[in-house]
Write a protein that holds these residues in place. Structure first.
Motif, short mmCIF file in Angstrom:
data_model
loop_
_atom_site.label_atom_id
_atom_site.label_comp_id
_atom_site.label_asym_id
_atom_site.label_seq_id
_atom_site.Cartn_x
_atom_site.Cartn_y
_atom_site.Cartn_z
N PRO A 99 8.45 -0.01 2.02
CA PRO A 99 8.96 0.58 3.67
C PRO A 99 9.73 -0.28 4.49
CG PRO A 99 6.65 1.13 2.98
CD PRO A 99 6.86 0.13 1.90
N ARG A 100 9.31 -1.50 4.60
CA ARG A 100 10.14 -2.29 5.57
C ARG A 100 11.72 -2.49 5.04
NH1 ARG A 100 11.60 -7.49 5.85
NH2 ARG A 100 10.18 -8.21 3.93
N LYS A 101 11.58 -2.91 3.55
CA LYS A 101 13.13 -3.01 3.16
C LYS A 101 13.86 -1.69 3.24
CE LYS A 101 13.27 -7.37 2.05
NZ LYS A 101 14.38 -8.23 2.95
N LYS A 161 0.69 -1.34 0.14
CA LYS A 161 0.00 0.03 0.02
C LYS A 161 0.82 1.19 0.04
CE LYS A 161 -3.82 -2.10 2.30
NZ LYS A 161 -4.93 -1.87 2.84
N GLU A 162 2.28 0.92 0.05
CA GLU A 162 3.21 2.36 0.42
C GLU A 162 4.45 1.99 -0.36
OE1 GLU A 162 2.02 4.97 4.14
OE2 GLU A 162 3.07 2.95 4.62
N ALA A 163 4.99 3.10 -0.91
CA ALA A 163 6.28 2.98 -1.47
C ALA A 163 7.06 4.11 -1.10
CB ALA A 163 6.00 3.03 -3.20
N HIS A 164 8.38 3.45 -0.90
CA HIS A 164 9.25 4.47 -0.23
C HIS A 164 10.40 5.11 -1.31
CE1 HIS A 164 12.83 5.94 2.03
NE2 HIS A 164 11.55 6.62 2.70
N ALA A 179 18.45 1.55 5.53
CA ALA A 179 18.92 2.58 6.18
C ALA A 179 19.53 2.12 7.53
CB ALA A 179 17.64 3.59 6.69
N HIS A 180 19.16 1.14 8.22
CA HIS A 180 19.66 0.74 9.50
C HIS A 180 21.01 0.18 9.12
CE1 HIS A 180 20.11 -0.77 13.65
NE2 HIS A 180 20.42 -2.25 12.74
N GLU A 181 21.15 -0.58 8.11
CA GLU A 181 22.48 -0.95 7.60
C GLU A 181 23.47 0.05 7.41
OE1 GLU A 181 22.05 -3.44 4.12
OE2 GLU A 181 20.57 -4.95 5.11
N ILE A 182 23.07 1.14 6.74
CA ILE A 182 23.93 2.27 6.50
C ILE A 182 24.41 2.83 7.68
CG2 ILE A 182 23.98 4.52 5.36
CD1 ILE A 182 22.29 3.29 3.11
#
Length: 173
Positions: free
Chosen positions: A133-135, A117-120, A140-143
């Protein structure tokens, strides 16, 4: 004029796979499409890649033309050229934004990267990426984890090669 993508945003995806491209991203798409003029929709290329790619990479017409030109310099029939042609031509979709500045993401591409339902949208300079959004959060957490390991005094600008900066400046002048 805007020629580079900057920023990020979370956008709703409707049942038909339509998602609004961020307004500033639309300006870049228009400015980097030699065929665009008022009243027309901007051309773009979505590179979706193989099974390991967890996002869609969206290229302006100018950026994909630069990639195509560099690929054409490789020896015809070489493994490197065939691989890049496969990715940037075979695993890609040429499309346009619609009159409302939306992009239609085919179901197979939404399924591939897990968009519901959403795209980042995430800017990456001369391209932008579309993530679930989850991936996107995981990436972002990895970076951020990598940056944290560099220490408190780390300045990311030190990653830029001064020689490349000089060459880039000369090309602009």
């Amino acid at each position: 004029m805007l020629y580079r993508f900057r920023g990020e945003g979370l956008h709703k995806v409707d049942a038909k796979g339509r998602v609004s491209i961020p307004a500033l991203f639309r300006r870049v798409l228009e400015n980097c499409d030699p065929e665009w003029k008022d009243g027309l929709n901007a051309n773009l290329v979505i590179v979706y890649g193989g099974v390991t790619r967890k996002y869609l990479e969206v290229y302006t017409q100018k950026a994909i033309n630069e990639v195509d030109e560099k690929i054409s310099y490789l020896p015809r029939g070489s493994k490197e050229r065939r691989s890049l042609e496969h990715m940037f031509n075979g695993q890609a979709l040429h499309t346009q934004s619609d009159e409302s500045g939306r992009l239609v993401l085919p179901q197979r591409l939404r399924d591939k990267i897990g968009i519901k339902k959403e795209a980042h949208f995430k800017a990456t300079g001369d391209t932008f990426q579309i993530w679930s959004p989850r991936k996107s959060e995981e990436r972002a957490h990895e970076i951020e984890s990598w940056l944290a390991k560099q220490g408190d005094d780390f300045d990311p600008l030190t990653l830029l090669d001064p020689v490349d900066q000089k060459n880039s400046k000369e090309a602009i002048d």
